[in-house]
Write a protein that holds these residues in place. Structure first.
Motif, PDB file in Angstrom:
ATOM      1  N   GLY A 366     -19.089  15.487  28.503  1.00 37.32           N
ATOM      2  CA  GLY A 366     -19.712  14.337  27.864  1.00 37.32           C
ATOM      3  C   GLY A 366     -19.195  13.000  28.323  1.00 37.32           C
ATOM      4  O   GLY A 366     -19.515  11.969  27.716  1.00 37.32           O
ATOM      5  N   ALA A 367     -18.380  12.975  29.366  1.00 42.50           N
ATOM      6  CA  ALA A 367     -17.847  11.703  29.856  1.00 42.50           C
ATOM      7  C   ALA A 367     -18.970  10.888  30.491  1.00 42.50           C
ATOM      8  O   ALA A 367     -19.993  11.418  30.926  1.00 42.50           O
ATOM      9  N   ALA A 368     -18.762   9.557  30.540  1.00 38.49           N
ATOM     10  CA  ALA A 368     -19.775   8.653  31.068  1.00 38.49           C
ATOM     11  C   ALA A 368     -19.346   8.133  32.431  1.00 38.49           C
ATOM     12  O   ALA A 368     -18.219   7.655  32.592  1.00 38.49           O
ATOM     13  N   LEU A 369     -20.256   8.246  33.387  1.00 31.67           N
ATOM     14  CA  LEU A 369     -20.037   7.688  34.718  1.00 31.67           C
ATOM     15  C   LEU A 369     -21.408   7.433  35.314  1.00 31.67           C
ATOM     16  O   LEU A 369     -22.255   8.331  35.346  1.00 31.67           O
ATOM     17  N   ALA A 370     -21.637   6.212  35.776  1.00 32.95           N
ATOM     18  CA  ALA A 370     -22.962   5.857  36.260  1.00 32.95           C
ATOM     19  C   ALA A 370     -22.836   5.068  37.553  1.00 32.95           C
ATOM     20  O   ALA A 370     -21.751   4.598  37.930  1.00 32.95           O
ATOM     21  N   GLU A 371     -23.974   4.957  38.233  1.00 32.93           N
ATOM     22  CA  GLU A 371     -24.028   4.185  39.459  1.00 32.93           C
ATOM     23  C   GLU A 371     -23.615   2.742  39.175  1.00 32.93           C
ATOM     24  O   GLU A 371     -24.045   2.134  38.194  1.00 32.93           O
ATOM     25  N   GLY A 372     -22.776   2.192  40.053  1.00 30.09           N
ATOM     26  CA  GLY A 372     -22.305   0.821  39.887  1.00 30.09           C
ATOM     27  C   GLY A 372     -20.989   0.698  39.155  1.00 30.09           C
ATOM     28  O   GLY A 372     -20.376  -0.374  39.174  1.00 30.09           O
ATOM     29  N   ASP A 373     -20.528   1.747  38.449  1.00 30.44           N
ATOM     30  CA  ASP A 373     -19.227   1.686  37.780  1.00 30.44           C
ATOM     31  C   ASP A 373     -18.119   1.509  38.805  1.00 30.44           C
ATOM     32  O   ASP A 373     -18.175   2.058  39.918  1.00 30.44           O
ATOM     33  N   ARG A 374     -17.103   0.764  38.395  1.00 30.55           N
ATOM     34  CA  ARG A 374     -15.945   0.578  39.260  1.00 30.55           C
ATOM     35  C   ARG A 374     -14.883   1.606  38.920  1.00 30.55           C
ATOM     36  O   ARG A 374     -14.550   1.797  37.736  1.00 30.55           O
ATOM     37  N   VAL A 375     -14.383   2.252  39.939  1.00 33.39           N
ATOM     38  CA  VAL A 375     -13.326   3.246  39.753  1.00 33.39           C
ATOM     39  C   VAL A 375     -12.200   2.931  40.715  1.00 33.39           C
ATOM     40  O   VAL A 375     -12.388   2.271  41.754  1.00 33.39           O
ATOM     41  N   VAL A 376     -11.012   3.388  40.374  1.00 37.50           N
ATOM     42  CA  VAL A 376      -9.826   3.145  41.196  1.00 37.50           C
ATOM     43  C   VAL A 376      -9.898   4.007  42.454  1.00 37.50           C
ATOM     44  O   VAL A 376     -10.102   5.229  42.385  1.00 37.50           O
ATOM     45  N   LEU A 377      -9.737   3.353  43.595  1.00 35.85           N
ATOM     46  CA  LEU A 377      -9.708   4.072  44.868  1.00 35.85           C
ATOM     47  C   LEU A 377      -8.267   4.383  45.272  1.00 35.85           C
ATOM     48  O   LEU A 377      -7.937   5.526  45.587  1.00 35.85           O
TER      49      LEU A 377
END
Length: 402
Positions: A366-377
């Protein structure tokens, strides 16, 4: 006046102490253990991944021949050299026949003698047939005379005995003729065997090929089955590819391949997976496949190393991230999503991966992740949800790593 000067001194020291404390606090909060963790971020994209399989292989010849004698012997001569193109039936080398030529001559003499003996037995058969015919004619005349009572019974019996003796003589002559014919057949078979053995000492090219190596020179003694020359078909070159079993999903015949030879590092050759071996290497944990060239390059060496990249069908569209963005936290795989100044760990499942580092991901639980989200590289240190972060363009110092 002294009191005023002392007050000013204390005030100045107090200001200096406050500046020092402020500086220490600033350093602690910006560069010390309390400083925020520097991170480099990337955005979640949407697209497809074209998975590829990479492996190292070795150029081999699908069709090769080890040319050598069928019996032990000494090499008399070698007529070709490495790199020479040979045609079917061409003499490549010859073994020393030792006494085979003399044995063939002796058999020829025995065969001539046997043929003479057969001619003699045929003459004996003709003579025995003539004797039998004469005895049968005499017996017929005596039978006529005996019916007319002109000769005695004993005389008739003598003629009958002559016929029986002539018949036995004919049978003996025919048996001798048969024995002579059998001797001739035996000697002819022995001669044919010797000639075949003699011809086997001439090592001939079995097909159009190129001489890859000379394994024995004139004067060398070789055993039965030992190679004197090795031939290869240059049109049958392919790459024996080794692929890590953990990255071999989708490996199948027919896959398009890009081949880079060590001798031609800047050139990419087209190929195709011809065969996937049923037996894998249990020691190196690799699968084996044979990759054929669409057009074998000129001058390639058998045994040369090659890098092979196999293209798999493109995946379905999904969320794309660099593989470096995947992190482990509390035993789970996921990404750190940056929301404002906070960090949120998003567990994900991974899908197809490309050799460029892109990987398909999907949030789980149920976690949320969508196009355009910023994540740590990338991050300076391991992250936690309560960690303070500072987003930077690059973690490398100006001018690059030293």
């Amino acid at each position: 006046m002294t009191s005023t000067s002392s007050s000013k001194r204390r005030l100045l020291l107090g200001v200096l102490a406050l500046l020092l404390l402020g500086t220490l606090a600033f350093v602690a909060l910006r560069t010390g253990p309390l400083a925020p963790v520097k991170v480099q971020v990337t955005e979640v994209a949407r697209g497809r991944v074209s998975p590829e399989i990479f492996g190292i292989g070795q150029v081999q010849a699908r069709r090769s021949w080890l040319v050598g004698p069928t019996v032990a012997g000494r090499v008399r001569s070698v007529a070709v050299d490495v790199g020479q193109v040979v045609q079917p039936g061409q003499v490549l080398a010859e073994m020393d026949p030792v006494d085979l030529d003399q044995r063939v001559i002796a058999l020829d003499a025995s065969l001539a003698r046997a043929q003479s003996a057969r001619a003699a037995t045929q003459a004996q058969v003709a003579d025995a047939q003539a004797r039998r015919a004469l005895a049968q004619a005499n017996l017929k005349r005596n039978q006529d005379l005996a019916r007319q009572k002109f000769i005695s019974t004993g005389a008739l019996e003598a003629r009958q005995q002559e016929v029986a003796s002539a018949e036995a003589g004919l049978q003996a002559a025919q048996a001798n003729a048969g024995a002579a014919a059998q001797d001739i057949s035996r000697l002819q078979a022995e001669r044919a065997a010797l000639l075949a053995q003699r011809n086997n000492l001439r090592l001939l090219a079995p097909a159009p090929a190129v001489v890859a190596s000379r394994d024995a020179e004139a004067g060398s003694t070789v055993v039965a089955g030992q190679s004197v020359l090795r031939l290869i078909d240059p049109a049958s070159l392919w790459v024996a590819l080794r692929v890590d079993q953990g990255r071999s999903a989708g490996l199948a015949p027919g896959l398009a391949a890009r081949i880079t030879l060590r001798s031609l590092p800047g050139q990419t050759l087209a190929g195709r997976v011809e065969r996937v071996e049923l037996l894998a290497d249990a020691v190196t944990e690799e699968r084996l496949a044979m990759v054929a060239f669409e057009a074998p390059p000129a001058g390639v060496s058998v045994g040369e190393m090659a890098e092979v990249t196999l293209a798999l069908p493109a995946s379905a569209e999904g969320l794309l991230l660099p593989n470096a963005a995947l992190q482990q936290y509390e035993g789970r795989t996921g990404v750190w999503r940056v929301q404002g100044g906070d960090l949120i760990f998003v567990p994900v499942s991974t899908g197809a991966q490309g050799l460029g580092g892109s990987v398909l991901v999907a949030p789980v639980d149920g976690a949320a992740l969508a196009e355009g989200d910023r994540v740590v590289l990338y991050s300076q240190t391991a992250l936690r949800p309560d960690a303070r972060i500072s987003v930077v363009e690059s973690l490398l110092p100006a001018g690059g790593a030293k």
